[in-house]
Write an enzyme that holds these catalytic residues in place. Structure first.
Site, PDB file in Angstrom:
ATOM      1  N   GLY A 121      19.671 108.175   6.921  1.00 33.56           N
ATOM      2  CA  GLY A 121      20.599 109.250   7.246  1.00 33.56           C
ATOM      3  C   GLY A 121      21.872 109.251   6.424  1.00 33.56           C
ATOM      4  N   VAL A 122      21.907 108.427   5.396  1.00 29.33           N
ATOM      5  CA  VAL A 122      23.082 108.294   4.536  1.00 29.33           C
ATOM      6  C   VAL A 122      22.849 109.118   3.266  1.00 29.33           C
ATOM      7  CG1 VAL A 122      24.433 106.637   3.165  1.00 29.33           C
ATOM      8  CG2 VAL A 122      23.607 106.005   5.446  1.00 29.33           C
ATOM      9  N   THR A 138      20.069 113.213   2.040  1.00 32.62           N
ATOM     10  CA  THR A 138      20.204 111.934   2.740  1.00 32.62           C
ATOM     11  C   THR A 138      18.918 111.133   2.608  1.00 32.62           C
ATOM     12  OG1 THR A 138      19.482 112.852   4.862  1.00 32.62           O
ATOM     13  CG2 THR A 138      21.846 112.904   4.390  1.00 32.62           C
ATOM     14  N   ASP A 139      19.042 109.824   2.808  1.00 31.44           N
ATOM     15  CA  ASP A 139      17.871 108.959   2.744  1.00 31.44           C
ATOM     16  C   ASP A 139      17.325 108.727   4.155  1.00 31.44           C
ATOM     17  OD1 ASP A 139      19.568 107.051   3.919  1.00 31.44           O
ATOM     18  OD2 ASP A 139      19.883 105.971   2.046  1.00 31.44           O
ATOM     19  N   ARG A 140      16.365 107.853   4.257  1.00 28.41           N
ATOM     20  CA  ARG A 140      15.708 107.597   5.544  1.00 28.41           C
ATOM     21  C   ARG A 140      16.676 107.057   6.597  1.00 28.41           C
ATOM     22  NH1 ARG A 140       9.947 104.546   6.175  1.00 28.41           N
ATOM     23  NH2 ARG A 140       9.783 104.858   8.414  1.00 28.41           N
TER      24      ARG A 140
END
Length: 134
Positions: free
Chosen positions: A17-18, A13-15
């Site tokens: 949260g995705v 996930t990225d920053r």
């Protein structure tokens, strides 16, 4: 054919949260390896037979985001199989909703990098892949 399931890891996930978009290509590879194993032509068998099948094209359409701990089910169908080319379709769903659709194109080469006419040299593999044309 049993769908491949991938549980999204935190590091995927990225920053925000995705699930980072680049990971879907990795999920496709995991599902493709599983699909080929299920039909009896896993990468280990293909390579033992002297076949390599590189990716020559990928197309991905993102429909819905996924997040940490989501389980993505990936179903593969064969869009097209010809003497030299295989095109696979991927449908990735999460909680019953389509999260992503994709396609990958592959060719067949021998270990020296020369094209292999899969229909003639490996008719059993060709026939098995034809069973999954949608």
């Amino acid at each position: 054919m049993k769908a491949y399931k991938h549980k999204v890891n935190y590091y995927e996930t990225d920053r925000m949260g995705v699930t980072h978009h680049s990971n879907y290509v990795r999920f496709m590879e995991e599902a493709r390896v599983d699909f080929l194993e299920q039909i009896g032509w896993g990468y280990d068998k293909m390579e033992a037979e002297g076949i390599v099948s590189p990716v020559v094209n990928i197309s991905v359409d993102y429909k819905k985001t996924t997040t940490f701990a989501d389980v993505i089910e990936i179903q593969i169908t064969v869009q097209k199989i010809s003497a030299f080319k295989l095109i696979l379709d991927y449908s990735m769903t999460c909680n019953g909703e389509v999260a992503c659709t994709a396609h990958s194109s592959h060719c067949f080469l021998d270990k020296e990098g020369r094209p292999v006419v899969i229909e003639k040299k490996y008719p059993q593999m060709f026939a098995k892949l034809q069973e999954f044309i949608k």
